[in-house]
Design a protein around this motif. Structure first.
Motif, PDB file in Angstrom:
ATOM      1  N   MET A   1       1.106  -1.336   0.034  1.00  0.00           N
ATOM      2  CA  MET A   1      -0.156  -0.316  -0.151  1.00  0.00           C
ATOM      3  C   MET A   1       1.140   1.315   0.169  1.00  0.00           C
ATOM      4  N   SER A   2       0.150   2.296  -0.542  1.00  0.00           N
ATOM      5  CA  SER A   2       0.877   3.470  -0.673  1.00  0.00           C
ATOM      6  C   SER A   2       0.973   4.761  -0.006  1.00  0.00           C
ATOM      7  N   ASN A   3       1.903   5.333   0.376  1.00  0.00           N
ATOM      8  CA  ASN A   3       1.891   6.390   1.614  1.00  0.00           C
ATOM      9  C   ASN A   3       1.177   7.727   0.740  1.00  0.00           C
ATOM     10  N   GLN A   4       1.314   7.778  -0.754  1.00  0.00           N
ATOM     11  CA  GLN A   4       1.331   8.775  -1.533  1.00  0.00           C
ATOM     12  C   GLN A   4      -0.031   9.544  -0.319  1.00  0.00           C
ATOM     13  N   ARG A   5      -0.874  10.740  -0.418  1.00  0.00           N
ATOM     14  CA  ARG A   5      -2.072  11.146  -0.506  1.00  0.00           C
ATOM     15  C   ARG A   5      -2.428  11.273  -1.665  1.00  0.00           C
ATOM     16  N   ALA A   6      -3.631  11.417  -1.650  1.00  0.00           N
ATOM     17  CA  ALA A   6      -4.259  11.728  -3.369  1.00  0.00           C
ATOM     18  C   ALA A   6      -5.147  13.515  -2.921  1.00  0.00           C
ATOM     19  N   PHE A   7      -4.650  14.554  -3.944  1.00  0.00           N
ATOM     20  CA  PHE A   7      -5.062  15.380  -4.576  1.00  0.00           C
ATOM     21  C   PHE A   7      -5.369  15.906  -5.664  1.00  0.00           C
ATOM     22  N   ASN A   8      -6.640  15.982  -5.767  1.00  0.00           N
ATOM     23  CA  ASN A   8      -7.446  16.335  -6.570  1.00  0.00           C
ATOM     24  C   ASN A   8      -6.722  18.114  -7.172  1.00  0.00           C
ATOM     25  N   ASN A   9      -5.952  18.696  -6.498  1.00  0.00           N
ATOM     26  CA  ASN A   9      -5.694  19.714  -7.892  1.00  0.00           C
ATOM     27  C   ASN A   9      -4.453  20.258  -6.258  1.00  0.00           C
ATOM     28  N   PHE A  10      -3.606  21.180  -6.882  1.00  0.00           N
ATOM     29  CA  PHE A  10      -2.499  21.963  -6.306  1.00  0.00           C
ATOM     30  C   PHE A  10      -3.602  23.121  -5.349  1.00  0.00           C
ATOM     31  N   THR A  11      -4.532  23.617  -5.456  1.00  0.00           N
ATOM     32  CA  THR A  11      -4.615  23.870  -4.027  1.00  0.00           C
ATOM     33  C   THR A  11      -4.935  22.854  -3.073  1.00  0.00           C
ATOM     34  N   GLU A  12      -5.453  22.143  -3.037  1.00  0.00           N
ATOM     35  CA  GLU A  12      -5.478  20.741  -2.083  1.00  0.00           C
ATOM     36  C   GLU A  12      -3.790  20.225  -1.458  1.00  0.00           C
ATOM     37  N   PHE A  13      -3.052  20.585  -2.769  1.00  0.00           N
ATOM     38  CA  PHE A  13      -1.604  20.155  -1.863  1.00  0.00           C
ATOM     39  C   PHE A  13      -1.064  21.521  -1.180  1.00  0.00           C
ATOM     40  N   TYR A  14      -1.375  22.151  -1.639  1.00  0.00           N
ATOM     41  CA  TYR A  14      -0.376  23.396  -1.103  1.00  0.00           C
ATOM     42  C   TYR A  14      -0.535  23.778   0.358  1.00  0.00           C
ATOM     43  N   PRO A  15      -1.057  23.342   1.308  1.00  0.00           N
ATOM     44  CA  PRO A  15      -0.966  23.429   3.042  1.00  0.00           C
ATOM     45  C   PRO A  15      -0.433  22.208   2.872  1.00  0.00           C
ATOM     46  N   TYR A  16      -0.292  20.969   2.677  1.00  0.00           N
ATOM     47  CA  TYR A  16       0.470  19.786   2.471  1.00  0.00           C
ATOM     48  C   TYR A  16       1.727  20.126   2.758  1.00  0.00           C
ATOM     49  N   TYR A  17       1.817  20.828   1.463  1.00  0.00           N
ATOM     50  CA  TYR A  17       3.628  21.440   0.942  1.00  0.00           C
ATOM     51  C   TYR A  17       3.852  22.167   1.809  1.00  0.00           C
ATOM     52  N   LEU A  18       3.045  23.082   2.521  1.00  0.00           N
ATOM     53  CA  LEU A  18       3.868  24.034   3.741  1.00  0.00           C
ATOM     54  C   LEU A  18       3.949  23.420   4.927  1.00  0.00           C
ATOM     55  N   GLU A  19       2.902  21.992   4.903  1.00  0.00           N
ATOM     56  CA  GLU A  19       3.385  21.286   6.302  1.00  0.00           C
ATOM     57  C   GLU A  19       5.123  20.385   6.161  1.00  0.00           C
ATOM     58  N   GLU A  20       5.122  20.447   4.923  1.00  0.00           N
ATOM     59  CA  GLU A  20       6.438  19.620   4.875  1.00  0.00           C
ATOM     60  C   GLU A  20       7.536  20.614   5.006  1.00  0.00           C
ATOM     61  N   HIS A  21       7.413  21.524   4.769  1.00  0.00           N
ATOM     62  CA  HIS A  21       7.944  22.493   5.008  1.00  0.00           C
ATOM     63  C   HIS A  21       8.343  23.525   6.226  1.00  0.00           C
ATOM     64  N   SER A  22       7.862  22.316   6.945  1.00  0.00           N
ATOM     65  CA  SER A  22       8.121  23.972   9.097  1.00  0.00           C
ATOM     66  C   SER A  22       8.751  24.386   9.402  1.00  0.00           C
ATOM     67  N   ASP A  23      10.286  23.703   8.911  1.00  0.00           N
ATOM     68  CA  ASP A  23      11.606  24.339   9.821  1.00  0.00           C
ATOM     69  C   ASP A  23      12.318  25.249   8.811  1.00  0.00           C
TER      70      ASP A  23
END
Length: 103
Positions: A1-23
């Motif tokens: 099973m993949s750990n990849q989350r499903a995003f329908n568009n960039f607007t949904e992805f960007y908050p996740y992207y920011l979480e991955e750049h908290s440092d």
């Protein structure tokens, strides 16, 4: 099973992207890498020496990946979401330039 989350568009992805750049250091390295990419691209085009364009992926990803592996301690989103991650890099760069995201 993949750990990849499903995003329908960039607007949904960007908050996740920011979480991955908290440092903050990781974000600063991303910013520096993106800025250098822009400067080297301009240099390559204005100097008439396009061979410099070959260095752009190394510059951009090099700074970003050091930030992730050394400071953020996570795997860059590029590996699972290459297009959204590239878009995220430039949106975050803009957001840092305009003060929406702290350095």
């Amino acid at each position: 099973m993949s750990n990849q989350r499903a995003f329908n568009n960039f607007t949904e992805f960007y908050p996740y992207y920011l979480e991955e750049h908290s440092d903050a250091t990781c974000r600063r390295l991303h910013f520096l890498g993106s800025l250098l990419v822009l400067l080297v691209a301009v240099w390559a085009l204005t100097s008439g020496n396009p061979v410099w364009l070959l260095s752009l992926p190394v510059i951009g990803y090099g700074f970003a990946w050091v930030g992730h592996f050394r400071f953020e301690k996570n795997r860059p989103a590029t590996f699972q979401y290459p297009l959204y991650s590239l878009m995220g890099d430039w949106v975050m760069f803009r957001d840092m330039l305009i003060g929406r995201i702290r350095f």
